[in-house]
Structure formats: C-alpha cells, structure tokens
Design a protein around this motif. Structure first.
Motif, PDB file in Angstrom:
ATOM      1  N   ALA A  96       1.702  12.367 -12.935  1.00 21.14           N
ATOM      2  CA  ALA A  96       3.046  12.913 -13.142  1.00 21.14           C
ATOM      3  C   ALA A  96       3.113  14.375 -12.725  1.00 21.14           C
ATOM      4  CB  ALA A  96       3.461  12.749 -14.604  1.00 21.14           C
ATOM      5  N   GLY A  97       2.106  15.151 -13.117  1.00 16.18           N
ATOM      6  CA  GLY A  97       2.093  16.561 -12.772  1.00 16.18           C
ATOM      7  C   GLY A  97       1.950  16.810 -11.279  1.00 16.18           C
ATOM      8  N   LEU A 123       2.806  14.698  -8.803  1.00 15.40           N
ATOM      9  CA  LEU A 123       4.036  14.285  -8.132  1.00 15.40           C
ATOM     10  C   LEU A 123       5.127  15.335  -8.289  1.00 15.40           C
ATOM     11  CD1 LEU A 123       4.236  10.462  -8.985  1.00 15.40           C
ATOM     12  CD2 LEU A 123       3.637  11.512  -6.790  1.00 15.40           C
ATOM     13  N   LYS A 124       5.196  15.946  -9.449  1.00 15.07           N
ATOM     14  CA  LYS A 124       6.196  17.002  -9.669  1.00 15.07           C
ATOM     15  C   LYS A 124       5.970  18.167  -8.720  1.00 15.07           C
ATOM     16  CE  LYS A 124       8.291  19.767 -13.359  1.00 15.07           C
ATOM     17  NZ  LYS A 124       8.256  20.089 -14.815  1.00 15.07           N
ATOM     18  N   ARG A 125       4.704  18.506  -8.481  1.00 16.55           N
ATOM     19  CA  ARG A 125       4.391  19.597  -7.544  1.00 16.55           C
ATOM     20  C   ARG A 125       4.705  19.218  -6.100  1.00 16.55           C
ATOM     21  NH1 ARG A 125      -1.415  22.281  -8.753  1.00 16.55           N
ATOM     22  NH2 ARG A 125      -0.805  23.354  -6.807  1.00 16.55           N
ATOM     23  N   CYS A 126       4.708  17.911  -5.816  1.00 15.16           N
ATOM     24  CA  CYS A 126       4.962  17.433  -4.450  1.00 15.16           C
ATOM     25  C   CYS A 126       6.418  17.029  -4.230  1.00 15.16           C
ATOM     26  CB  CYS A 126       4.075  16.228  -4.142  1.00 15.16           C
ATOM     27  SG  CYS A 126       2.308  16.579  -4.054  1.00 15.16           S
ATOM     28  N   ALA A 127       7.233  17.061  -5.267  1.00 15.02           N
ATOM     29  CA  ALA A 127       8.578  16.498  -5.196  1.00 15.02           C
ATOM     30  C   ALA A 127       9.406  17.083  -4.053  1.00 15.02           C
ATOM     31  CB  ALA A 127       9.309  16.694  -6.523  1.00 15.02           C
ATOM     32  N   HIS A 128       9.235  18.353  -3.775  1.00 14.33           N
ATOM     33  CA  HIS A 128      10.031  18.993  -2.719  1.00 14.33           C
ATOM     34  C   HIS A 128       9.668  18.493  -1.322  1.00 14.33           C
ATOM     35  CE1 HIS A 128       6.304  21.318  -2.797  1.00 14.33           C
ATOM     36  NE2 HIS A 128       6.599  21.772  -1.596  1.00 14.33           N
ATOM     37  N   LYS A 182       5.941   5.878 -12.288  1.00 16.08           N
ATOM     38  CA  LYS A 182       6.020   7.294 -11.913  1.00 16.08           C
ATOM     39  C   LYS A 182       6.427   7.446 -10.450  1.00 16.08           C
ATOM     40  CE  LYS A 182       2.561   8.750 -15.327  1.00 16.08           C
ATOM     41  NZ  LYS A 182       2.219   7.416 -15.845  1.00 16.08           N
ATOM     42  N   GLU A 231      10.184   7.087  -9.665  1.00 18.10           N
ATOM     43  CA  GLU A 231      11.058   8.234  -9.917  1.00 18.10           C
ATOM     44  C   GLU A 231      11.393   8.980  -8.627  1.00 18.10           C
ATOM     45  OE1 GLU A 231       9.553  10.801 -12.966  1.00 18.10           O
ATOM     46  OE2 GLU A 231       8.885   9.139 -14.234  1.00 18.10           O
ATOM     47  N   TYR A 232      10.586   8.764  -7.585  1.00 18.60           N
ATOM     48  CA  TYR A 232      10.767   9.508  -6.334  1.00 18.60           C
ATOM     49  C   TYR A 232      11.044   8.611  -5.133  1.00 18.60           C
ATOM     50  CZ  TYR A 232       8.615  13.164  -9.188  1.00 18.60           C
ATOM     51  OH  TYR A 232       8.331  14.069 -10.180  1.00 18.60           O
TER      52      TYR A 232
END
Length: 335
Positions: free
Chosen positions: A85-86, A88-93, A113, A116-117
């Motif tokens: 989760a952490g 993916l959040k850093r890669c979301a952009h 997870k 979500e993207y």
C-alpha cells in the motif's frame, strides 16, 4: 512493449532481467530500499548468479518512485504484501490510463490494493513457481537451470485481451514459461495453498524444500493442510486449477526435484529478522474458512505458531530472552 518493475527484489530482478536479457525488451526498475538503490548505483547494475555460479554484472536502470519519469506499457509489481500500500501510494503519480499492471506476489491481499489504481480489464495477476534468492542489495541468485519453473497468469475479468496475450509472448521469450488461464481466484489460490505448506513449514523448521520432502510424513502433513485449504475454497465457490491429489504431488515434486536446495521466501524474511507473510497465506485461508463458519484449525494453529517464532526471534535479538548455554545444560543433565 515497455516494462517497469516496482520492487527490485528477488522476483522483481528475475522478471526484469530476463525480459531485458532474454526477450530484448526495455525494462526499468523502481525500488524504495535505500541499500539496494545505493548498491546498484555504485556498481552500475545488479549482480546476477544462477545456482550460486557465474556471478556477473547486468546493467539496469533503477530509481525511486519520485525520480522515475518513464511511461511503461506494463507495470510488474513484486512487493511484500505488508509494504504494498505504501509503495503504490508513492508510485501513484506515475500511473496513467492505458497502462496495464501484472503481479505474481505471494499470498492474497494485493489484488484489492492494485484495484485502487487500475481497472479490472487492465489488471493481470498470476503465480510464479520460480525460485529466486536475494543475496543482498544489488545481488540476486536465480535458482534452477535456464528455463526452470513456470508461471500462470489471468485477467481480473477472466477474459484475456490482446495486451495480455502480448505479455504472454514476452514472458515466453524471457523463459518464464507462462500459462494463460481464465479462472482468476482458482489460479491465485492454487499458489497460496501450495505456499501454505512449503513456505511455512520450511521456515518454522529452518529446512530447504528438499529436506522437508525427505521426511517420511511430509506428504501426510501436506495432505492435511491442503485438505483444509481446499475445503475452505470450496465453501467460497473457488474451483482451484489443480485437484487435491495433483496439489499434493506438485508439492512433493517441486520440493524433491524442482527446487530441493531452495529456502522459500518466507524463510528468507524470517532469517533476516523481517516480518513474514503468513497472514496473507495460512492466515488468509483461515479467514476464508471462518467466513463460511468452517474452522481451519491447522492453518490457524500454524499462523499462530509462525507469529510465536517471530516474537521469540525478536525477543532474543533484543536480548530480553536468555538463551541457554548448551555446555551448562549438559553439565546440569550430568549432575
């Protein structure tokens, strides 16, 4: 197609390096582990061995999510379940419409997870019966001869499209031996069930898969754990891609013949003081059973036993548990 690997660990390196070296494709690597990033940058690549031999340097492009500027067609994700989760959040952009994602991570929990993207029709998951060891930062060992092992892959929609079939062609060229299925949960749970035997038992007893297989009762232990897992899956309407007997035979064959010298990834985590993924393997099976009022007593017990081993390991490492001196114990027994 262009690929980018999120998680430059044992499996991330294996997929990325083989796609780059064997299939001749463009591959980038993204990681968040500083020692790994530092090592690769200092040595200008990753050291790759096969069965502890022929260690050589393979040049790769590796950076953090914040530094990456590429636009791959397909993301390949190999991150530990508890870290996903952490990361993916850093890669979301970096995620853009039209991109596909593929993951063959151990355990269950990653699909939700990734959803979500990525839309379901752009999400491909799979399993990998491919043994690999990360010796340390920037140093990986492929276990087994070239072309050893195999994998399964499946669209979340269970309807393979042109991009998925192109991925199959690329993975085939990379010697990863992919098999395309149209049974999503049955495909993924087949590997979870397999790992619920070898990963956990080999870790708790500190043995290789081959050593486990030499125990006369190994198949009986396998069958007991597998029967519970299959019972839980059947209650949830999941039809696994192997029969119970086929799975017992697969555990035995892979342990004795396929990867007898291999310590599973759970052991690698445990022996290096890291949390294991038991909650996403045996624990997942136990929760699946509870969902249908079926208690998987063996899987619940094994999950607790693995956490007990982790807790005692951490206490000993912190010096809060006294470790017996074998010489003193012998003297006490003699007295």
């Amino acid at each position: 197609m262009k690929y980018a690997v999120i998680g430059a660990g044992a499996m991330g390196y294996r997929y990325g390096v083989l796609l780059q070296e064997k299939a001749g494709l463009s591959v980038d690597f993204i990681d968040t582990w500083t020692p790994n990033l530092d090592a690769v940058h200092a040595q200008h690549g990753v050291y790759v061995s096969r069965d502890h031999e022929n260690r050589h340097l393979v040049p790769i492009r590796l950076c953090t999510p914040e530094e990456y500027t590429g636009d791959p067609d397909v993301w390949i994700v190999f991150v530990k379940q508890m870290q996903l989760a952490g990361v993916l959040k850093r890669c979301a952009h970096l995620f853009r419409p039209g991109q596909y994602v593929f993951s063959a991570m151990n355990g269950m929990g990653h699909v939700e997870k990734l959803q979500e993207y990525f839309a379901d029709d752009h999400l491909v998951a799979g399993t990998a019966m491919i043994a690999t060891v990360l010796n340390g930062p920037g140093d990986v060992d492929f276990i087994g001869a070239s072309g050893a092992g195999h994998m399964h892959m499946v669209n979340r929609t269970e309807k393979p499209d042109a991009t998925t079939r192109a991925m199959v062609e690329d993975f085939t060229a990379a010697n990863l031996n992919p098999v395309l299925t149209e049974n999503f949960m049955g495909t993924l749970m087949a590997k979870v069930v397999f790992n619920s035997v070898v990963n956990t038992l080999c870790t708790m007893f500190g043995v290789t898969m081959g050593e486990f297989a030499t125990y006369p009762g190994a198949q009986d232990m396998s069958r007991m754990l597998l029967d519970e897992a299959y019972d839980a899956c059947e209650r949830d309407g999941i039809q696994l891609i192997e029969t119970r007997q086929e799975c017992v035979e697969s555990v035995d064959f892979v342990s004795r013949v396929g990867n007898p010298l291999h310590y599973p990834s759970m052991y690698q985590d445990f022996s290096h003081g890291r949390p294991t993924e038991v909650d996403y393997i045996n624990g997942y099976i136990a929760r699946l059973g509870r969902k249908h009022d079926y208690i998987c007593r063996l899987h619940e017990f094994v999950t607790h036993q693995m956490h007990l081993a982790e807790a005692m390991r951490d206490l000993k490492a912190a010096g809060t548990v006294e470790q017996e001196d074998p010489a003193r114990m012998g003297a006490q027994q003699a007295a």
